[in-house]
Design a protein around this motif. Structure first.
Motif, PDB file in Angstrom:
ATOM      1  N   SER A 138       0.924  -1.009   0.100  1.00  0.00           N
ATOM      2  CA  SER A 138      -0.060  -0.064   0.009  1.00  0.00           C
ATOM      3  C   SER A 138       0.885   1.278   0.140  1.00  0.00           C
ATOM      4  CB  SER A 138      -0.905   0.144   1.203  1.00  0.00           C
ATOM      5  OG  SER A 138      -1.734  -1.085   1.226  1.00  0.00           O
ATOM      6  N   VAL A 139       1.787   1.334   0.719  1.00  0.00           N
ATOM      7  CA  VAL A 139       2.843   2.570   0.924  1.00  0.00           C
ATOM      8  C   VAL A 139       3.472   2.690  -0.455  1.00  0.00           C
ATOM      9  CG1 VAL A 139       4.863   1.522   2.058  1.00  0.00           C
ATOM     10  CG2 VAL A 139       3.986   3.923   2.377  1.00  0.00           C
ATOM     11  N   THR A 140       3.921   1.768  -1.108  1.00  0.00           N
ATOM     12  CA  THR A 140       4.437   1.660  -2.396  1.00  0.00           C
ATOM     13  C   THR A 140       3.680   2.275  -3.333  1.00  0.00           C
ATOM     14  OG1 THR A 140       6.025  -0.166  -1.829  1.00  0.00           O
ATOM     15  CG2 THR A 140       5.861   0.588  -4.066  1.00  0.00           C
ATOM     16  N   LEU A 141       2.434   1.525  -3.591  1.00  0.00           N
ATOM     17  CA  LEU A 141       1.637   2.279  -4.550  1.00  0.00           C
ATOM     18  C   LEU A 141       1.109   3.696  -4.232  1.00  0.00           C
ATOM     19  CD1 LEU A 141      -0.805  -1.087  -4.788  1.00  0.00           C
ATOM     20  CD2 LEU A 141       0.811  -0.092  -6.710  1.00  0.00           C
ATOM     21  N   SER A 142       0.857   3.868  -3.101  1.00  0.00           N
ATOM     22  CA  SER A 142       0.632   5.331  -2.641  1.00  0.00           C
ATOM     23  C   SER A 142       1.489   6.373  -3.171  1.00  0.00           C
ATOM     24  CB  SER A 142       0.160   5.394  -1.166  1.00  0.00           C
ATOM     25  OG  SER A 142      -0.298   6.451  -0.654  1.00  0.00           O
ATOM     26  N   MET A 143       2.731   6.031  -2.928  1.00  0.00           N
ATOM     27  CA  MET A 143       3.865   7.037  -3.128  1.00  0.00           C
ATOM     28  C   MET A 143       4.109   6.961  -4.674  1.00  0.00           C
ATOM     29  SD  MET A 143       5.035   8.255  -0.353  1.00  0.00           S
ATOM     30  CE  MET A 143       4.861   8.088   1.289  1.00  0.00           C
ATOM     31  N   VAL A 144       4.165   5.800  -5.241  1.00  0.00           N
ATOM     32  CA  VAL A 144       4.218   5.938  -6.858  1.00  0.00           C
ATOM     33  C   VAL A 144       3.036   6.735  -7.459  1.00  0.00           C
ATOM     34  CG1 VAL A 144       3.886   4.475  -8.879  1.00  0.00           C
ATOM     35  CG2 VAL A 144       5.476   3.929  -7.071  1.00  0.00           C
ATOM     36  N   LEU A 145       1.847   6.535  -7.075  1.00  0.00           N
ATOM     37  CA  LEU A 145       0.683   7.311  -7.655  1.00  0.00           C
ATOM     38  C   LEU A 145       0.853   8.806  -7.423  1.00  0.00           C
ATOM     39  CD1 LEU A 145      -1.981   4.695  -6.832  1.00  0.00           C
ATOM     40  CD2 LEU A 145      -1.336   5.340  -9.052  1.00  0.00           C
ATOM     41  N   LEU A 146       1.174   9.027  -6.089  1.00  0.00           N
ATOM     42  CA  LEU A 146       1.419  10.503  -5.757  1.00  0.00           C
ATOM     43  C   LEU A 146       2.405  11.123  -6.750  1.00  0.00           C
ATOM     44  CD1 LEU A 146       1.196  12.971  -3.864  1.00  0.00           C
ATOM     45  CD2 LEU A 146       2.906  12.078  -2.427  1.00  0.00           C
ATOM     46  N   GLU A 147       3.596  10.267  -7.015  1.00  0.00           N
ATOM     47  CA  GLU A 147       4.672  10.803  -7.824  1.00  0.00           C
ATOM     48  C   GLU A 147       4.190  11.015  -9.346  1.00  0.00           C
ATOM     49  OE1 GLU A 147       7.514  11.422 -10.822  1.00  0.00           O
ATOM     50  OE2 GLU A 147       6.581   9.377 -10.542  1.00  0.00           O
ATOM     51  N   LEU A 148       3.426  10.119  -9.756  1.00  0.00           N
ATOM     52  CA  LEU A 148       2.809  10.379 -10.996  1.00  0.00           C
ATOM     53  C   LEU A 148       1.928  11.269 -11.250  1.00  0.00           C
ATOM     54  CD1 LEU A 148       2.224   6.507 -11.886  1.00  0.00           C
ATOM     55  CD2 LEU A 148       4.022   7.735 -12.819  1.00  0.00           C
ATOM     56  N   ALA A 149       1.011  11.451 -10.133  1.00  0.00           N
ATOM     57  CA  ALA A 149       0.047  12.732 -10.449  1.00  0.00           C
ATOM     58  C   ALA A 149       0.761  14.051 -10.078  1.00  0.00           C
ATOM     59  CB  ALA A 149      -1.097  12.448  -8.944  1.00  0.00           C
ATOM     60  N   ALA A 150       1.877  14.078  -9.484  1.00  0.00           N
ATOM     61  CA  ALA A 150       2.605  15.070  -9.191  1.00  0.00           C
ATOM     62  C   ALA A 150       3.229  15.779 -10.558  1.00  0.00           C
ATOM     63  CB  ALA A 150       3.646  15.163  -8.044  1.00  0.00           C
ATOM     64  N   ARG A 151       3.539  14.808 -11.429  1.00  0.00           N
ATOM     65  CA  ARG A 151       4.064  15.382 -12.777  1.00  0.00           C
ATOM     66  C   ARG A 151       3.393  16.207 -13.451  1.00  0.00           C
ATOM     67  NH1 ARG A 151       6.092   9.515 -15.314  1.00  0.00           N
ATOM     68  NH2 ARG A 151       7.684   8.980 -13.396  1.00  0.00           N
ATOM     69  N   THR A 152       2.105  16.187 -13.150  1.00  0.00           N
ATOM     70  CA  THR A 152       0.800  17.181 -13.846  1.00  0.00           C
ATOM     71  C   THR A 152       0.240  18.162 -12.873  1.00  0.00           C
ATOM     72  OG1 THR A 152       0.138  15.463 -15.191  1.00  0.00           O
ATOM     73  CG2 THR A 152      -1.199  17.279 -15.057  1.00  0.00           C
ATOM     74  N   ILE A 153      -0.055  17.914 -11.727  1.00  0.00           N
ATOM     75  CA  ILE A 153      -0.730  18.440 -10.543  1.00  0.00           C
ATOM     76  C   ILE A 153       0.507  19.101  -9.863  1.00  0.00           C
ATOM     77  CG2 ILE A 153      -2.211  18.647  -8.676  1.00  0.00           C
ATOM     78  CD1 ILE A 153      -3.526  15.876  -9.628  1.00  0.00           C
ATOM     79  N   PRO A 154       0.499  20.486  -9.622  1.00  0.00           N
ATOM     80  CA  PRO A 154       1.391  21.092  -8.761  1.00  0.00           C
ATOM     81  C   PRO A 154       1.872  20.296  -7.383  1.00  0.00           C
ATOM     82  CG  PRO A 154      -0.165  22.849  -9.463  1.00  0.00           C
ATOM     83  CD  PRO A 154      -0.712  21.553  -9.932  1.00  0.00           C
ATOM     84  N   MET A 155       3.138  20.091  -7.132  1.00  0.00           N
ATOM     85  CA  MET A 155       3.358  19.051  -5.846  1.00  0.00           C
ATOM     86  C   MET A 155       2.808  19.781  -4.720  1.00  0.00           C
ATOM     87  SD  MET A 155       4.510  16.765  -4.867  1.00  0.00           S
ATOM     88  CE  MET A 155       5.923  15.607  -4.835  1.00  0.00           C
TER      89      MET A 155
END
Length: 105
Positions: free
Chosen positions: A38-55
């Motif tokens: 869960s923590v791995t998926l959560s962080m990966v998805l946050l990183e992917l989203a932050a490529r488009t959405i301001p961090m």
């Protein structure tokens, strides 16, 4: 698509905090594995989203979803108090998350 990834990442944050409750100092292997996935998926998805959405926006919303979900899980499954004040504060978190989404570029 970034917003979907961010919401999923926030939900996986709820997953890892819930698993953490049962991990028993990481001695309970199934719950520890659930936490790690869960923590791995959560962080990966946050990183992917932050490529488009301001961090800053992405992180605040990700954290808000995780906090909100964790509080709700705590009240529904772990017997944490459900009071008017807590409910109003939860609504405040939801309002802040919605406001950040509405003002993101």
């Amino acid at each position: 698509m970034a917003w979907v990834l961010l919401i999923l990442g926030g939900l996986f944050e709820v997953g890892f905090t819930t698993c953490l409750r049962y991990a028993d100092g990481f001695r309970n292997i199934p719950w520890t594995l659930g936490f790690l996935v869960s923590v791995t998926l959560s962080m990966v998805l946050l990183e992917l989203a932050a490529r488009t959405i301001p961090m800053g926006t992405a992180y605040a919303i990700w954290t808000g979803i995780g906090a909100l979900g964790t509080v709700i899980i705590g009240m529904l499954w772990f017997g944490e108090p459900f009071t008017l004040v807590r409910s109003l504060l939860i609504l405040g978190v939801v309002a802040c998350i919605a406001g950040l989404k509405l003002t993101a570029h």
